[in-house]
Motif scaffolding. Structure first.
Motif, PDB file in Angstrom:
ATOM      1  N   ARG B  23     -19.338  36.385  -6.185  1.00 22.07           N
ATOM      2  CA  ARG B  23     -18.543  36.069  -7.433  1.00 22.07           C
ATOM      3  C   ARG B  23     -16.996  35.988  -7.178  1.00 22.07           C
ATOM      4  O   ARG B  23     -16.663  36.635  -6.237  1.00 22.07           O
ATOM      5  N   PRO B  24     -16.306  35.196  -7.937  1.00 22.71           N
ATOM      6  CA  PRO B  24     -14.930  35.136  -7.561  1.00 22.71           C
ATOM      7  C   PRO B  24     -14.415  36.408  -7.586  1.00 22.71           C
ATOM      8  O   PRO B  24     -14.710  37.200  -8.338  1.00 22.71           O
ATOM      9  N   GLY B  25     -13.370  36.857  -6.908  1.00 24.22           N
ATOM     10  CA  GLY B  25     -12.596  37.982  -6.733  1.00 24.22           C
ATOM     11  C   GLY B  25     -13.105  38.993  -5.648  1.00 24.22           C
ATOM     12  O   GLY B  25     -12.204  40.135  -5.622  1.00 24.22           O
ATOM     13  N   ALA B  26     -14.097  38.472  -4.947  1.00 26.54           N
ATOM     14  CA  ALA B  26     -14.695  39.492  -4.030  1.00 26.54           C
ATOM     15  C   ALA B  26     -13.820  39.407  -2.652  1.00 26.54           C
ATOM     16  O   ALA B  26     -12.998  38.579  -2.526  1.00 26.54           O
ATOM     17  N   SER B  27     -13.758  40.723  -2.152  1.00 27.47           N
ATOM     18  CA  SER B  27     -12.909  40.936  -0.923  1.00 27.47           C
ATOM     19  C   SER B  27     -13.789  40.645   0.470  1.00 27.47           C
ATOM     20  O   SER B  27     -14.907  40.581   0.456  1.00 27.47           O
ATOM     21  N   GLN B  30     -15.939  43.508   0.875  1.00 27.52           N
ATOM     22  CA  GLN B  30     -17.314  43.464   0.025  1.00 27.52           C
ATOM     23  C   GLN B  30     -18.313  42.297   0.565  1.00 27.52           C
ATOM     24  O   GLN B  30     -19.419  42.521   0.626  1.00 27.52           O
ATOM     25  N   GLU B  55      -9.028  43.708   2.678  1.00 25.33           N
ATOM     26  CA  GLU B  55      -8.610  43.730   1.331  1.00 25.33           C
ATOM     27  C   GLU B  55      -8.588  42.088   0.805  1.00 25.33           C
ATOM     28  O   GLU B  55      -8.306  42.075  -0.500  1.00 25.33           O
ATOM     29  N   GLU B  57      -8.771  38.690  -0.512  1.00 24.09           N
ATOM     30  CA  GLU B  57      -9.478  38.120  -1.499  1.00 24.09           C
ATOM     31  C   GLU B  57     -10.054  36.742  -1.005  1.00 24.09           C
ATOM     32  O   GLU B  57      -9.468  35.834  -0.234  1.00 24.09           O
ATOM     33  N   ARG B  59     -11.944  33.010  -1.179  1.00 21.47           N
ATOM     34  CA  ARG B  59     -12.089  32.006  -2.298  1.00 21.47           C
ATOM     35  C   ARG B  59     -13.362  30.749  -2.011  1.00 21.47           C
ATOM     36  O   ARG B  59     -13.779  30.935  -0.703  1.00 21.47           O
TER      37      ARG B  59
END
Lengths: 284, 73
Positions: B23-27, B30, B55, B57, B59
């Motif tokens: 999902r968008p915004g994952a680091s 993650q 950390e 993000e 894309r």
């Protein structure tokens, strides 16, 4: 006088660049004996006279006579004479690097035989420094090779890199690499580093002030688990490839009169994995 | 979004067999944790051939390279 004598003895070959002629090592040695000049001085004199020592013939179409003379005038510091270091010694000697200051305090053991080109079945227990000295003079007497038998501390690494045009990191483990990195940075000498584990490896050219891969590696003092190279081993092709990449980058650097601007890995890191045959160059 | 991950050396057992959907915004952290990689084993992260942090993000279309500490010579 040397030039005239040399010109008389030169041979032509279609493999040399236009205007360049070839002279054999035997002729140079005989002439040098009479003149009181060593192999390196005679090869430099030959190149200055437009003659290429025959041993460098197959270097010519890639590097050329001017770069060959620069190799012979170069000073390289080599830390470590194991897997990477043994291959590097061999490649730099054959390429015609003029001066090598090397160091290793280790002796050969059986587990070195898979990858360390200086390690022979009848040479177990021999000092790596001694094997390197013998190999260097057997391969290319023109290379002035000074080898120190000892594990170096910060002061020792500083002495090793003193006066070098380029420092080659062929050490094993992380901790000593940090000392060499500091010594090279303090001396203002570019550092060409490489390391391997399993089928993976990296090579990076670290200019003074640049980040180095080892900057990301902590102190290397974590004893909680074995290092990657122990867990995965160090198979022969991985080691030979990393050393060949280092040697290719070293010669590109030395042939470019020490400028790192035109050197492909300046400020960058090449990552490879022989399991999937992938190569990637990334910024550091 | 879809990203490509390459795991080197001791991280190779965590190498995904195909591109990953996130999902968008994952680091980066993650993504690594999603693959089961202990974060303290990741020494250097490259995102699209540039150094990145855990950390950072990610894309859509990113290529991540995860490299552990290695020192063999």
């Amino acid at each position: 006088m040397v030039n005239e004598r040399l010109a008389d003895l030169a041979r032509d070959t279609p493999e040399t660049p236009p205007g360049v002629r070839l002279v054999s090592g035997g002729v140079l040695a005989d002439l040098g004996l009479g003149l009181g000049l060593g192999a390196r001085e005679m090869e430099l004199a030959a190149l200055a006279a437009g003659l290429v020592p025959a041993r460098y013939l197959r270097n010519m179409r890639t590097y050329g006579p001017a770069a060959q003379a620069r190799f012979l005038r170069s000073r390289v510091a080599l830390a470590g004479l194991g897997g990477l270091g043994g291959h590097l010694l061999e490649l730099l000697a054959r390429a015609g690097v003029g001066a090598l200051a090397a160091a290793d305090g280790d002796v050969f053991e059986e587990s070195n035989l898979n990858r360390q080109t200086l390690c022979l079945a009848d040479g177990l227990g021999q000092a790596k420094a001694e094997a390197a000295r013998l190999r260097a003079s057997a391969v290319n007497p023109a290379m002035d090779c000074v080898v120190r038998a000892g594990f170096l501390d910060q002061q020792g690494f500083s002495e090793l890199v003193q006066g070098a045009d380029l420092v080659l990191d062929a050490l094993g483990g992380v901790a000593p690499r940090l000392l060499l990195r500091r010594a090279a940075a303090q001396a203002g000498v570019p550092l060409l580093t490489a390391a391997v584990a399993g089928t993976s490896g990296y090579v990076a050219l670290v200019r003074p002030g640049d980040p180095s891969p080892t900057d990301y590696f902590g102190t290397g003092a974590d004893e909680a688990k074995p290092p990657a190279e122990v867990l995965l081993g160090t198979p022969p092709p991985t080691v030979a490839l990393a050393a060949a990449l280092q040697a290719a980058q070293a010669l590109a650097f030395l042939s470019d009169q020490g400028s790192t601007e035109g050197s492909g890995l300046a400020g960058k890191m090449l990552l490879f994995d022989l399991a999937d045959m992938t190569f990637a160059t990334v910024s550091l | 979004m879809s990203i490509t991950v390459k795991c080197y050396a001791t991280l190779e057992p965590f190498q995904p067999s195909s591109d990953l959907a996130f999902r968008p915004g994952a680091s980066v952290a993650q993504v690594a944790e999603g693959l089961g990689i202990p974060l303290d084993e990741v020494a250097i992260v490259f995102r699209n051939a540039e150094p990145a942090a855990l950390e950072t993000e990610v894309r859509d279309g990113d290529v991540l390279k995860l490299f552990p500490v290695i020192g063999g010579g």
